[in-house]
Design a protein around this motif. Structure first.
Motif, PDB file in Angstrom:
ATOM      1  N   SER A   1       0.819  -1.214   0.000  1.00 13.69           N
ATOM      2  CA  SER A   1       0.000   0.000   0.000  1.00 13.69           C
ATOM      3  C   SER A   1       0.848   1.257   0.000  1.00 13.69           C
ATOM      4  N   ALA A   2       2.039   1.171   0.594  1.00 10.75           N
ATOM      5  CA  ALA A   2       2.902   2.351   0.706  1.00 10.75           C
ATOM      6  C   ALA A   2       3.794   2.562  -0.525  1.00 10.75           C
TER       7      ALA A   2
ATOM      8  N   LYS B   1       0.399   3.881  -3.986  1.00 10.04           N
ATOM      9  CA  LYS B   1      -0.306   4.673  -2.977  1.00 10.04           C
ATOM     10  C   LYS B   1      -1.332   5.667  -3.512  1.00 10.04           C
ATOM     11  N   ASP B   2      -1.133   6.155  -4.712  1.00  4.59           N
ATOM     12  CA  ASP B   2      -2.130   7.092  -5.239  1.00  4.59           C
ATOM     13  C   ASP B   2      -3.267   6.387  -5.975  1.00  4.59           C
TER      14      ASP B   2
END
Lengths: 234, 219
Positions: free
Chosen positions: A200-201, A206-207
């Motif tokens: 997710s990071a 992430k966007d």
């Protein structure tokens, strides 16, 4: 590298569309984002470019439409080869393993997740929940095999299986909240929990992953729409 | 590169036939092992613990499961002989799309034709023919889906021909009458040894279906 005529027809909420965007971000390919409203009648562009299934995502490259997210991912990987990140491994056996697990996500895990979302009765939901949790345990095992001690299914970098499964994380959280359970739990799948955070990071991800509250709200509307359609066909 | 190659299979499986054809096209020797699906071998359960299904291709002790993944694997490892998958990325994506379509539709619809009756069967027959017509459209005027030589889509689809007679008898219809171009394509494929030797006799498949119907209590 000329990146003209690259278009994604999709919707912010679809994990299958997210897969395509993540892949394009990984390869630093700029594209035009065309939003399809899933709660409205299907657009002319969608019906024309995907006459067989009439579903998003549809990926356009030089006016050629390509459908089915995993097929699109492989196309992107094969066309934009100059970038550092390869989505599929180069070794044929490892490629076959990546394809196997991505197929597992689509053929087994996702349908169970969907049944959990739209389950009409308590019994349906209970059965679907058992299947989903069972699936996460199988995927935890797969992660052990494929990651070889690294952060992702793809090793040091995110790959085919990471994208296939990771694109579902938003929905996994929304559906889990709906059932008041953590579907990817520390107790049963500690490595997947860690992986989910790393994924997710990631810069390319992430966007693309949507806001969970916005997704939850959309989920309720989608569920209502699906249940209504099912009621009409029964 | 060849090493030890074993295919765990079941004679009427159209999925197993795909790998048989791919290996035969490339002239790759392998050991064929018949599985009794009512009594699966330890080897099968060990090599495919997730799905416990055939076919499983075991190359130097390592399993490759799922027929479309096997055909791609075979094509990538033995890439210099009889290539099946197009080299152009867009053509490749198109071929993958149709193989995926075949996987999503043909087996399930065919199963409904022999397992059900009445309206459910009628709907399945209608959709089955629609799918074959879509595939005829994709074939167009080409000799094979792969062009001048057998390709990925040909290998994925032609195995179902061995079940056509069973579908026709159970569904009381003629596939050739509805889709003559498809049958013409099948006949061209069957002239190839790799295909003819990999597909079982249609009557044998029909007998097998009749037995299955008895076992499942389907009339």
């Amino acid at each position: 590298m000329a990146e003209s005529n690259v278009k994604v027809l999709g919707t912010w909420a679809s994990p299958f569309v997210m897969r395509v965007k993540i892949a394009l971000h990984l390869k630093s390919v700029r594209y035009e984002d065309v939003e399809e409203d899933l709660l409205a009648p299907k657009s002319e562009l969608l019906l024309k470019s995907n006459p067989v299934y009439k579903k998003i995502p549809v990926f356009f490259h030089a006016h050629n439409p390509i459908c089915e997210s995993l097929i699109i991912l492989q196309y992107i990987d094969e066309v934009w080869t100059t970038s550092a990140s390869s989505i599929l491994p180069s070794d044929p056996y490892e490629r076959s393993q990546s394809r196997f697990w991505a197929a597992y996500v689509d053929d087994k895990f996702f349908p169970a997740l969907r049944r959990l979302l739209i389950g009409a009765t308590e019994e349906d939901k209970k059965a679907a929940l058992a299947e989903v949790v069972g699936g996460t345990v199988v995927l935890e095992g797969a992660f052990g095999e494929l990651s070889k001690g690294k952060a992702f299914f793809g090793g040091d970098n995110i790959g085919f299986v990471d994208i296939a499964l990771g694109s579902l994380l938003g929905w996994i959280e929304v559906i889990g909240k709906q059932c008041e359970t953590k579907l990817v739990s520390e107790a049963k799948t500690p490595r997947l929990v860690q992986w989910a955070d790393c994924f997710s990071a990631h810069e390319a991800v992430k966007d693309v992953l949507p806001d969970v509250d916005k997704l939850a709200d959309f989920g309720l509307k989608l569920r209502a729409k699906i249940l209504k359609a099912l009621a009409l066909t029964n | 590169m060849a090493g030890e190659l074993v295919l765990l299979d079941f004679w009427p499986s159209p999925f197993g036939m795909r790998s048989r054809i791919a290996l035969a096209e490339k002239g790759i020797p392998y050991e064929y092992r018949e599985e009794d699906l009512r009594n699966k071998s330890d080897l099968l359960l060990q090599m495919n613990p997730v799905h416990k299904k055939i076919p499983v291709l075991i190359h130097n002790g390592k399993p490759v499961c799922e027929s479309v993944i096997q055909v791609q694997y075979i094509d990538e490892v033995w890439h210099d002989k009889a290539p099946l998958i197009p080299s152009d990325p867009y053509q490749r994506a198109v071929a993958r799309f149709w193989v995926d379509f075949i996987d999503k539709k043909i087996y399930e619809l065919g199963s409904k034709i022999w397992k059900t009756k009445g309206e459910e069967q009628a709907n399945a027959k209608k959709e089955f023919i629609e799918c074959l017509k879509l595939l005829e459209g994709e074939l167009g005027d080409k000799t094979y889906f792969g062009g001048e030589s057998l390709g990925y889509v040909d290998v994925a689809l032609v195995p179902f021909y061995s079940w056509f007679y069973a579908y026709e008898k159970c569904g009381d219809f003629s596939i050739e009458a509805e889709c003559p171009k498809m049958i013409a394509w099948v006949k061209r494929c069957m002239q190839k040894e790799s295909v003819a030797k990999s597909l079982p006799d249609q009557e044998k498949v029909y007998e097998f279906i009749l037995q299955l119907k008895k076992v499942f209590g389907i009339e």
